[in-house]
Design an enzyme around this catalytic site. Structure first.
Site, short mmCIF file in Angstrom:
data_model
loop_
_atom_site.label_atom_id
_atom_site.label_comp_id
_atom_site.label_asym_id
_atom_site.label_seq_id
_atom_site.Cartn_x
_atom_site.Cartn_y
_atom_site.Cartn_z
N GLY A 186 0.84 -1.20 0.00
CA GLY A 186 0.00 0.00 0.00
C GLY A 186 0.87 1.25 0.00
O GLY A 186 2.07 1.17 0.28
N CYS A 198 5.88 -0.45 7.43
CA CYS A 198 5.54 0.79 6.74
C CYS A 198 6.74 1.23 5.90
O CYS A 198 7.87 1.22 6.40
CB CYS A 198 5.19 1.86 7.77
N LEU A 199 6.47 1.61 4.67
CA LEU A 199 7.56 2.05 3.79
C LEU A 199 8.20 3.34 4.32
O LEU A 199 9.33 3.64 3.97
CB LEU A 199 7.03 2.25 2.36
N HIS A 237 -4.45 1.03 7.86
CA HIS A 237 -3.10 1.62 7.97
C HIS A 237 -2.97 2.83 7.04
O HIS A 237 -2.48 3.89 7.44
CB HIS A 237 -2.08 0.52 7.61
N GLU A 238 -3.43 2.67 5.79
CA GLU A 238 -3.28 3.77 4.80
C GLU A 238 -4.21 4.94 5.14
O GLU A 238 -3.84 6.10 4.96
CB GLU A 238 -3.57 3.26 3.38
N HIS A 282 -2.60 7.12 7.55
CA HIS A 282 -1.63 8.05 6.94
C HIS A 282 -2.32 9.34 6.49
O HIS A 282 -1.78 10.43 6.66
CB HIS A 282 -0.96 7.41 5.72
#
Ligand code: K1U
Ligand code: ZN
Length: 169
Positions: free
Chosen positions: A46, A92-93, A134-135, A138
């Site tokens: 994602g 997480c990226l 999660h996204e 953000h």
């Protein structure tokens, strides 16, 4: 298409609250293509626009094994969440190399627009439900480490700041 730089925690821009996308036009479609390429290149499942320093409510996701089922969620809105929750291991990226447990709803239903501006509803469970939650965090300026203890979070912060400093040296 272009690869976009991903903001790294504790960059304060990750805490910006995203604004709704006003219109799904060529600019947004080009951003979607760039975000998908960036997500696949980084081997993520994602990516939220916040992570590439664009503060509009846009997410791309692909939880498929073959990495061939992209999902685009523009102006996502939660319609329903299950009472039941589950502890999941998240990464997480924007927080490279860190994985930890976060409690999330087991299932959710959301509405959003796709890259053509079509309204759609998505009922999700398992990894897709975890990834959407999660996204969406953000987009509210929230990074998953904020669910961890202050002690853990500070250790992560120190580690990533040090890694960035060494990378620059
Ligand atoms: O938001 C991001 O930075 C993407 C993130 C999404 C995510 C992964 C795991 C749980 C919730 C949300 C990632 O893609 S992290 C890297 C990754 O591919 C991954 C990590 C753990 C489990 C599955 C995938
Ligand atoms: Zn993330």
């Amino acid at each position: 298409m272009a690869l976009l730089p991903i903001l790294c925690y504790p960059d304060p821009r990750l805490h910006t609250v995203a604004k709704p996308v006003a219109q799904v036009d060529a600019r947004i479609q080009s951003l979607v293509a760039d975000m998908l390429q960036t997500m696949y290149e980084a081997q993520g499942i994602g990516l939220a626009a916040t992570q590439v320093d664009v503060h509009e409510r846009l997410i791309v996701i692909d939880v498929s094994e073959d990495r061939d089922s992209p999902m685009v969620l523009i102006n996502p809105r939660v319609l329903w969440v299950s009472e039941q929750t589950h502890v999941n291991e998240e990464g997480c990226l924007s927080v490279p190399g860190i994985y930890d447990s976060v409690v999330r709803h087991d299932a959710i239903r959301i509405e959003a627009m796709d890259e053509k501006g079509q309204r759609r509803e998505v009922q999700a469970q398992g990894l897709l439900a975890v990834c959407i939650q999660h996204e969406m965090d953000h987009l509210l300026g929230k990074v998953f480490v904020e669910y961890l203890s202050p002690l853990k979070r500070n250790r992560i912060k120190t580690k990533l700041v040090k890694a960035k400093r060494e990378e620059r040296a």
